[in-house]
Design a protein around this motif. Structure first.
Motif, PDB file in Angstrom:
ATOM      1  N   ASP A 254       0.826  -1.204   0.000  1.00  0.00           N
ATOM      2  CA  ASP A 254       0.000   0.000   0.000  1.00  0.00           C
ATOM      3  C   ASP A 254       0.867   1.263   0.000  1.00  0.00           C
ATOM      4  O   ASP A 254       0.599   2.220  -0.734  1.00  0.00           O
ATOM      5  CB  ASP A 254      -0.932   0.007   1.217  1.00  0.00           C
ATOM      6  CG  ASP A 254      -2.042  -1.028   1.109  1.00  0.00           C
ATOM      7  OD1 ASP A 254      -2.290  -1.508  -0.015  1.00  0.00           O
ATOM      8  OD2 ASP A 254      -2.659  -1.355   2.144  1.00  0.00           O
ATOM      9  N   HIS A 255       1.898   1.262   0.842  1.00  0.00           N
ATOM     10  CA  HIS A 255       2.816   2.408   0.858  1.00  0.00           C
ATOM     11  C   HIS A 255       3.451   2.609  -0.515  1.00  0.00           C
ATOM     12  O   HIS A 255       3.534   3.736  -1.030  1.00  0.00           O
ATOM     13  CB  HIS A 255       3.917   2.187   1.897  1.00  0.00           C
ATOM     14  CG  HIS A 255       3.501   2.435   3.314  1.00  0.00           C
ATOM     15  ND1 HIS A 255       3.058   3.662   3.753  1.00  0.00           N
ATOM     16  CD2 HIS A 255       3.483   1.612   4.400  1.00  0.00           C
ATOM     17  CE1 HIS A 255       2.777   3.596   5.043  1.00  0.00           C
ATOM     18  NE2 HIS A 255       3.022   2.353   5.464  1.00  0.00           N
ATOM     19  N   TYR A 256       3.922   1.510  -1.103  1.00  0.00           N
ATOM     20  CA  TYR A 256       4.629   1.587  -2.382  1.00  0.00           C
ATOM     21  C   TYR A 256       3.694   2.016  -3.505  1.00  0.00           C
ATOM     22  O   TYR A 256       4.102   2.718  -4.435  1.00  0.00           O
ATOM     23  CB  TYR A 256       5.248   0.227  -2.691  1.00  0.00           C
ATOM     24  CG  TYR A 256       6.254   0.237  -3.819  1.00  0.00           C
ATOM     25  CD1 TYR A 256       7.481   0.877  -3.675  1.00  0.00           C
ATOM     26  CD2 TYR A 256       5.995  -0.411  -5.020  1.00  0.00           C
ATOM     27  CE1 TYR A 256       8.415   0.867  -4.693  1.00  0.00           C
ATOM     28  CE2 TYR A 256       6.915  -0.417  -6.052  1.00  0.00           C
ATOM     29  CZ  TYR A 256       8.129   0.229  -5.877  1.00  0.00           C
ATOM     30  OH  TYR A 256       9.052   0.228  -6.897  1.00  0.00           O
ATOM     31  N   ARG A 257       2.449   1.601  -3.420  1.00  0.00           N
ATOM     32  CA  ARG A 257       1.472   1.980  -4.438  1.00  0.00           C
ATOM     33  C   ARG A 257       1.181   3.484  -4.368  1.00  0.00           C
ATOM     34  O   ARG A 257       1.075   4.160  -5.394  1.00  0.00           O
ATOM     35  CB  ARG A 257       0.185   1.172  -4.246  1.00  0.00           C
ATOM     36  CG  ARG A 257      -0.822   1.337  -5.386  1.00  0.00           C
ATOM     37  CD  ARG A 257      -2.059   0.473  -5.136  1.00  0.00           C
ATOM     38  NE  ARG A 257      -1.712  -0.937  -4.977  1.00  0.00           N
ATOM     39  CZ  ARG A 257      -1.786  -1.612  -3.841  1.00  0.00           C
ATOM     40  NH1 ARG A 257      -2.192  -0.995  -2.727  1.00  0.00           N
ATOM     41  NH2 ARG A 257      -1.453  -2.884  -3.779  1.00  0.00           N
ATOM     42  N   ARG A 258       1.082   4.004  -3.147  1.00  0.00           N
ATOM     43  CA  ARG A 258       0.802   5.430  -2.991  1.00  0.00           C
ATOM     44  C   ARG A 258       1.990   6.294  -3.412  1.00  0.00           C
ATOM     45  O   ARG A 258       1.812   7.352  -4.019  1.00  0.00           O
ATOM     46  CB  ARG A 258       0.426   5.743  -1.540  1.00  0.00           C
ATOM     47  CG  ARG A 258      -0.958   5.251  -1.143  1.00  0.00           C
ATOM     48  CD  ARG A 258      -1.401   5.858   0.171  1.00  0.00           C
ATOM     49  NE  ARG A 258      -0.547   5.425   1.275  1.00  0.00           N
ATOM     50  CZ  ARG A 258      -0.801   4.363   2.032  1.00  0.00           C
ATOM     51  NH1 ARG A 258      -1.877   3.615   1.785  1.00  0.00           N
ATOM     52  NH2 ARG A 258      -0.006   4.039   3.025  1.00  0.00           N
ATOM     53  N   GLN A 259       3.208   5.829  -3.096  1.00  0.00           N
ATOM     54  CA  GLN A 259       4.405   6.574  -3.476  1.00  0.00           C
ATOM     55  C   GLN A 259       5.554   5.604  -3.715  1.00  0.00           C
ATOM     56  O   GLN A 259       6.198   5.146  -2.773  1.00  0.00           O
ATOM     57  CB  GLN A 259       4.798   7.579  -2.389  1.00  0.00           C
ATOM     58  CG  GLN A 259       6.112   8.306  -2.661  1.00  0.00           C
ATOM     59  CD  GLN A 259       6.127   9.035  -3.989  1.00  0.00           C
ATOM     60  OE1 GLN A 259       5.397  10.012  -4.166  1.00  0.00           O
ATOM     61  NE2 GLN A 259       6.935   8.574  -4.945  1.00  0.00           N
ATOM     62  N   PRO A 260       5.831   5.256  -4.975  1.00  0.00           N
ATOM     63  CA  PRO A 260       6.993   4.410  -5.253  1.00  0.00           C
ATOM     64  C   PRO A 260       8.273   5.089  -4.768  1.00  0.00           C
ATOM     65  O   PRO A 260       8.379   6.314  -4.762  1.00  0.00           O
ATOM     66  CB  PRO A 260       6.977   4.279  -6.779  1.00  0.00           C
ATOM     67  CG  PRO A 260       5.573   4.580  -7.174  1.00  0.00           C
ATOM     68  CD  PRO A 260       5.082   5.595  -6.194  1.00  0.00           C
TER      69      PRO A 260
END
Length: 437
Positions: A254-260
């Motif tokens: 989820d973190h990576y999806r919001r901000q790679p």
């Protein structure tokens, strides 16, 4: 871990990141059969032919290299971008470079003059095969002797060239024209003081790095070719995890999806690092020197760089100590199952000399003084307590006066000062404090 130790390890982590993390090469040529790409990748990375046999390369002076030692990544790196050391240069072999004429480009005439003329003509599949088999480049010139010669069949050459064509430069996740996004991962239950120390060090380093970007940009069109680089500001994100480790993968995604992000730097936690490690491997995301005593070290994994094997290293070091003492008496080790102490106990057990008497003693829920006295009597060579303060403070664990010493872990005690005594010895993850000072 003391505050200064934590800060020093963080400085190493961000220093490694400042030197640059290798980007995974993109594999975006979707019309190539996955099986051929996978076979070519096995040759390139592992030195394994489609037949299952080891790749063999003939090096200078008739020396043969095989398997992983002969694999292309040994010199050209996993990315295919090559490397350089002094006057020795390993050229890129990514598809975008091989299959076009290499010409030197630069931002201004001064740098263009330093780069000189076009370096070589374009490669095609036949020219690549000739270079690999015979050591002749696309211009008909011999390659340097350091390039091994490989007797690859036509089918082996085909899958290898297929794989090389899937290697090409791309925009890295988390990198824009002006910024590089980084993240640090914090596991649940990290003490507030340790969390603050890590974030303060990272924030200070990022601030310091960004303060120089304006000057670096001004130097971009001056000086030598080595100064022609792109300068971007660093942006640090904090990824706090919560709940049981079974849910961490979803939270990371989820973190990576919001901000790679370009890389994970440092990070901290007392629990097993395996979920973060697996996430980094799956997304080909560098994870640089996390602060963990429970690293997930797996043969062949690439994207996570640890300081050490963590608490396991103390178990192995203690086993070497017992071997050097040359005794043969029984050792008893105590630990709580499912904790870092159990990991240390397993490492100690695995490293202890074969035939040395060792007894494992999982700690009961509420051990009494009689338990500790009986334990001391069963351990003529010593007892190893892979326990933390919660299990030792206020207990009768150290009240018994055995003829052999008790061994404790500095890592599990966190602040070991005051615990060492006449019958107590301590394992340390690095060097003893006096030598470090």
């Amino acid at each position: 871990m003391r505050t200064r130790d934590l800060a020093l390890r963080l400085l190493v982590a961000v220093g490694v990141l400042a030197m640059g993390c290798a980007l995974p090469a993109a594999q975006g040529v979707h019309d190539i059969a996955d099986s051929e790409r996978a076979a070519g990748q096995a040759i390139y990375r592992e030195g394994i032919l489609p037949s299952g046999e080891a790749l063999v390369g003939a090096a200078p002076a008739g020396v043969l290299r095989s398997g992983r030692d002969a694999a292309c990544l040994a010199c050209h790196r996993r990315s295919g971008f090559g490397t350089a050391e002094g006057s020795f240069v390993v050229r890129p072999i990514i598809g975008a470079d091989l299959y076009q004429t290499r010409t030197a480009t630069a931002a201004n005439p001064r740098i263009a003059h330093q780069l000189g003329k076009p370096l070589r003509p374009v490669y095609d599949d036949a020219a690549v095969a000739r270079a690999v088999r015979d050591g002749i480049d696309a211009g008909g010139r011999p390659l340097r002797d350091v390039m091994p010669r490989y007797a690859l069949s036509d089918s082996d050459m085909r899958v290898l060239t297929v794989y090389l064509q899937t290697l090409f430069p791309r925009d890295a996740p988390g990198v824009s024209a002006t910024e590089i996004h980084l993240a640090t991962v914090i596991q649940p239950d990290v003490p507030a003081a340790r969390r603050r120390v890590m974030l303060d060090v990272l924030a200070a380093f990022v601030h310091d790095k960004n303060a120089g970007v304006r000057s670096e940009e001004a130097r971009r069109t001056a000086g030598t070719m080595r100064m022609f680089r792109a300068y971007r500001k660093w942006v640090l994100h904090v990824w706090d995890l919560s709940g049981p480790s079974a849910g961490w993968t979803t939270q990371l995604e989820d973190h990576y999806r919001r901000q790679p992000v370009f890389a994970l730097v440092a990070g901290i936690g007392a629990a097993d690092w395996q979920p973060i490690h697996a996430f980094s491997e799956r997304f080909e995301l560098p994870c640089v020197l996390p602060l963990t005593d429970l690293p997930a070290v797996h043969e062949g994994d690439f994207y996570t760089l640890y300081f050490s094997r963590g608490i396991s290293l103390e178990g192995e070091a203690l086993a070497r100590f017992f071997a050097a003492q040359g005794g043969s008496g029984r050792i008893v080790q105590v630990y709580r199952p499912g904790t870092a102490g159990a990991v240390a106990a397993a490492a100690f057990r695995g490293a202890l000399a074969a035939g040395r008497p060792l007894e494992d003693q999982p700690l009961p829920a509420a051990p009494d003084a009689a338990f500790w006295r009986e334990l001391a009597a069963r351990a003529p060579e010593g007892r190893v307590l892979w326990l933390g303060k919660k299990d030792l403070v206020g207990s009768a664990a150290l009240d018994a006066d055995p003829s052999a010493p008790t061994y404790l872990s500095a890592t599990l005690l966190e602040t070991p000062a005051g615990w060492a005594g006449l019958h107590t010895m301590m394992t340390y993850p690095w060097v003893v404090p006096a030598a470090r000072e």
